[in-house]
Design an enzyme around this catalytic site. Structure first.
Site, PDB file in Angstrom:
ATOM      1  N   GLY A  46      64.617  12.704 -30.045  1.00 44.12           N
ATOM      2  CA  GLY A  46      65.486  13.617 -30.778  1.00 44.12           C
ATOM      3  C   GLY A  46      66.764  13.863 -30.007  1.00 44.12           C
ATOM      4  O   GLY A  46      66.810  13.623 -28.795  1.00 44.12           O
ATOM      5  N   GLN A  51      74.026  18.651 -27.447  1.00 45.98           N
ATOM      6  CA  GLN A  51      73.816  17.892 -26.208  1.00 45.98           C
ATOM      7  C   GLN A  51      74.922  16.872 -25.945  1.00 45.98           C
ATOM      8  O   GLN A  51      75.081  16.407 -24.824  1.00 45.98           O
ATOM      9  CB  GLN A  51      72.455  17.163 -26.253  1.00 45.98           C
ATOM     10  CG  GLN A  51      71.269  18.114 -26.215  1.00 45.98           C
ATOM     11  CD  GLN A  51      69.979  17.359 -26.398  1.00 45.98           C
ATOM     12  OE1 GLN A  51      69.594  17.045 -27.510  1.00 45.98           O
ATOM     13  NE2 GLN A  51      69.311  17.047 -25.298  1.00 45.98           N
ATOM     14  N   CYS A  91      63.252  16.965 -22.025  1.00 43.05           N
ATOM     15  CA  CYS A  91      64.561  17.088 -22.663  1.00 43.05           C
ATOM     16  C   CYS A  91      65.542  16.148 -21.984  1.00 43.05           C
ATOM     17  O   CYS A  91      65.586  16.080 -20.760  1.00 43.05           O
ATOM     18  CB  CYS A  91      65.064  18.528 -22.557  1.00 43.05           C
ATOM     19  SG  CYS A  91      66.665  18.795 -23.343  1.00 43.05           S
ATOM     20  N   LEU A  92      66.323  15.434 -22.790  1.00 46.09           N
ATOM     21  CA  LEU A  92      67.315  14.501 -22.236  1.00 46.09           C
ATOM     22  C   LEU A  92      68.374  15.234 -21.422  1.00 46.09           C
ATOM     23  O   LEU A  92      69.027  14.617 -20.583  1.00 46.09           O
ATOM     24  CB  LEU A  92      67.971  13.699 -23.366  1.00 46.09           C
ATOM     25  CG  LEU A  92      67.024  12.752 -24.123  1.00 46.09           C
ATOM     26  CD1 LEU A  92      67.731  12.137 -25.320  1.00 46.09           C
ATOM     27  CD2 LEU A  92      66.477  11.667 -23.196  1.00 46.09           C
ATOM     28  N   HIS A 133      62.485  22.205 -31.082  1.00 49.43           N
ATOM     29  CA  HIS A 133      63.212  21.968 -29.825  1.00 49.43           C
ATOM     30  C   HIS A 133      64.702  21.702 -30.112  1.00 49.43           C
ATOM     31  O   HIS A 133      65.583  22.266 -29.456  1.00 49.43           O
ATOM     32  CB  HIS A 133      62.549  20.775 -29.111  1.00 49.43           C
ATOM     33  CG  HIS A 133      63.237  20.290 -27.874  1.00 49.43           C
ATOM     34  ND1 HIS A 133      62.656  20.356 -26.618  1.00 49.43           N
ATOM     35  CD2 HIS A 133      64.448  19.701 -27.681  1.00 49.43           C
ATOM     36  CE1 HIS A 133      63.497  19.849 -25.722  1.00 49.43           C
ATOM     37  NE2 HIS A 133      64.578  19.432 -26.336  1.00 49.43           N
ATOM     38  N   GLU A 134      64.976  20.865 -31.119  1.00 48.78           N
ATOM     39  CA  GLU A 134      66.373  20.526 -31.451  1.00 48.78           C
ATOM     40  C   GLU A 134      67.099  21.722 -32.063  1.00 48.78           C
ATOM     41  O   GLU A 134      68.283  21.939 -31.783  1.00 48.78           O
ATOM     42  CB  GLU A 134      66.442  19.337 -32.420  1.00 48.78           C
ATOM     43  CG  GLU A 134      65.733  18.059 -31.992  1.00 48.78           C
ATOM     44  CD  GLU A 134      66.068  17.604 -30.593  1.00 48.78           C
ATOM     45  OE1 GLU A 134      67.120  18.003 -30.052  1.00 48.78           O
ATOM     46  OE2 GLU A 134      65.271  16.855 -30.014  1.00 48.78           O
ATOM     47  N   HIS A 137      68.412  23.905 -29.450  1.00 49.71           N
ATOM     48  CA  HIS A 137      69.682  23.418 -28.882  1.00 49.71           C
ATOM     49  C   HIS A 137      70.863  23.935 -29.697  1.00 49.71           C
ATOM     50  O   HIS A 137      71.886  24.339 -29.142  1.00 49.71           O
ATOM     51  CB  HIS A 137      69.722  21.889 -28.854  1.00 49.71           C
ATOM     52  CG  HIS A 137      69.024  21.251 -27.691  1.00 49.71           C
ATOM     53  ND1 HIS A 137      69.359  21.507 -26.376  1.00 49.71           N
ATOM     54  CD2 HIS A 137      68.023  20.345 -27.645  1.00 49.71           C
ATOM     55  CE1 HIS A 137      68.589  20.777 -25.570  1.00 49.71           C
ATOM     56  NE2 HIS A 137      67.758  20.064 -26.319  1.00 49.71           N
TER      57      HIS A 137
END
Ligand code: GNR
Ligand code: NI
Length: 171
Positions: A46, A51, A91-92, A133-134, A137
């Site tokens: 994702g 981000q 997480c990226l 999660h997204e 963000h």
């Protein structure tokens, strides 16, 4: 298509609250393509526009094993949720950190697709975790904010030390 730079925690820009998208136009579809490529390249399941330093309500997700099922969520809203589940999240924007987070088990999401068409989706398991999660963000929230202050401080220190090492190597 292009690979985009992913912001790393504790970059303050990760705490920006994203604005709704007014029109799903060619510019937005180009960003979707670039975000999808960036997510697959990472690799991740994702990516939120936040981000890549674009503070608009746009998420791309692909939880399929074959990485051939791109799901796009524009202006997403959770209209129903039930139950709880713990999941080991990564997480990226926080590379190398994996910690358990408790979230809703099942959710119902309303959003627009990449053509600007409204849809409604029931999600559970990993897809449900990933959407939540997204969407965090987009609210300026990173998953480490669910951890204890001690863990969060340690992660922050480690990330800043790592960033300094990279900067030094570039001189
Ligand atoms: O690639 C990712 N994997 C992942 C694993 C468990 C829970 C959430 C995620 S999302 C993450 C990509 C990312 O950082 N999205 O914001
Ligand atoms: Ni993330």
């Amino acid at each position: 298509m292009a690979l985009l730079n992913i912001l790393n925690y504790p970059d303050p820009r990760l705490h920006t609250v994203a604005k709704p998208i007014k029109e799903v136009n060619a510019e937005i579809r180009r960003l979707i393509d670039d975000m999808a490529q960036t997510m697959y390249d990472a690799p991740g399941i994702g990516l939120a526009a936040t981000q890549v330093n674009q503070h608009i309500q746009l998420i791309v997700i692909d939880t399929s094993k074959e990485q051939n099922n791109l799901q796009v969520f524009i202006n997403p809203k959770i209209v129903a949720k039930s139950g709880l589940q713990d999941y080991e999240e990564g997480c990226l924007s926080v590379p190398g950190v994996y910690e358990s987070v408790t979230r809703a088990e099942k959710i119902t999401v309303e959003a627009l697709d990449n053509q600007g068409k409204p849809f409604k989706l029931d999600a559970e398991g990993l897809l449900s975790v990933c959407i939540q999660h997204e969407m965090d963000h987009l609210l300026g929230k990173v998953f480490v904010e669910y951890l204890s202050p001690l863990k969060r401080t340690r992660i922050k220190t480690r990330m800043l030390k790592h960033a300094r090492e990279i900067t030094r190597n570039n001189y």
